[in-house]
Design an enzyme around this catalytic site. Structure first.
Site, PDB file in Angstrom:
ATOM      1  N   CYS A  26       0.839  -1.196   0.000  1.00 13.05           N
ATOM      2  CA  CYS A  26       0.000   0.000   0.000  1.00 13.05           C
ATOM      3  C   CYS A  26       0.875   1.247   0.000  1.00 13.05           C
ATOM      4  O   CYS A  26       0.376   2.361  -0.076  1.00 13.05           O
ATOM      5  CB  CYS A  26      -0.880   0.066   1.242  1.00 13.05           C
ATOM      6  SG  CYS A  26      -1.803  -1.412   1.527  1.00 13.05           S
ATOM      7  N   CYS A  97      -2.306   9.925   9.608  1.00 10.42           N
ATOM      8  CA  CYS A  97      -0.929   9.707   9.121  1.00 10.42           C
ATOM      9  C   CYS A  97       0.066   9.779  10.274  1.00 10.42           C
ATOM     10  O   CYS A  97       1.113   9.138  10.249  1.00 10.42           O
ATOM     11  CB  CYS A  97      -0.539  10.743   8.081  1.00 10.42           C
ATOM     12  SG  CYS A  97      -1.684  10.824   6.715  1.00 10.42           S
TER      13      CYS A  97
END
Ligand code: FES
Length: 186
Positions: A26, A97
Site C-alpha cells: 500500500c 498519518c
C-alpha cells in the site's frame, strides 16, 4: 523537507527494539527502531524510515525528536493530538498519518519488552474485542475515529460493528466519544 533521525543504516544500527507496521504494497510501511537507556528505562535514541506520505514523514520526524529522554511508558502513551500539536497542527483528515509512526514506535517498545522478558507489559496493552459478532476491537474503533468517523453510523460503515446482534452498541458509543475527546478535543 529535512526529516530528522532517518534510519539510513538498517544493518549497522544496533537497536534494542524495532517495530514495523503498514504494508509496503500500500506504500505506507513504517519502521521505527529505538535504543533504550536500560538503567533509566528511557529512550536514548529513535530512528525511523517510511514510504508514507509527507504528513507521516513530518509527524514521525518530530515524534523521533520528542521521545528522546522519555520513559518507555510516556512514549507509549503519546497521542496523535500531541504529535499534531508539536507540528503546529495537521489537517484533520491527515491526523491518521501521524498514527503510523506512533504505531511503529509502540511496536518497537513492545519488541524491547519482549526481548527483555517483560512480556507482561505487552499483554497489558493488548487490544480488546468489543463487537464479538464482527470481531472488531477497541484499537480498530480508535483508528476509525482517527480516520474521520464521528457518529455511530460512520463507525459502523467503517468497521461493520454492531451489525448483527447489536449488543455492543453502548460500549462502542462510549469508546467513540472517548476517542473523539482523546484525539480531537481542544
Ligand atoms: S456484538 Fe456487535 S453485533 Fe453482536
Amino acid at each position: 523537507m529535512h526529516p530528522r533521525n532517518v534510519l539510513e543504516d538498517d544493518a549497522g544500527y544496533q537497536e534494542d527494539g524495532k517495530g514495523i507496521v503498514g504494508n509496503i504494497k500500500c506504500g505506507d510501511e513504517m519502521v521505527v527502531a529505538i535504543k533504550v537507556d536500560k538503567k533509566k528505562g528511557t529512550i536514548a535514541d529513535c530512528k525511523w524510515k517510511t514510504y508514507g506520505c509527507a504528513s507521516a514523514i513530518a509527524s514521525t520526524s518530530i515524534l523521533s525528536e520528542i521521545v528522546k529522554g522519555m520513559t518507555l511508558d510516556e512514549a507509549y502513551h503519546i497521542t496523535a493530538k500531541d504529535i499534531a500539536k508539536e507540528l503546529g497542527g495537521l489537517p484533520e483528515h491527515k491526523i491518521h498519518c501521524s498514527v503510523l509512526g506512533h504505531k511503529a514506535l509502540r511496536a518497537a517498545i513492545e519488541d524491547y519488552y519482549t526481548r527483555n522478558g517483560m512480556t507482561d507489559k505487552v499483554e497489558r496493552e493488548k487490544e480488546h474485542v468489543i463487537c464479538q459478532c464482527m470481531n472488531v476491537t477497541d484499537i480498530e474503533i480508535e483508528h476509525a475515529v482517527l480516520e474521520g468517523a464521528k457518529t455511530y453510523l460512520e463507525l459502523q460503515e467503517r468497521t461493520k460493528l454492531g451489525t448483527v446482534c447489536g449488543q455492543c452498541k453502548d460500549k462502542a458509543i462510549k469508546l467513540l466519544e472517548d476517542y473523539k475527546k482523546k484525539h480531537f478535543a481542544k
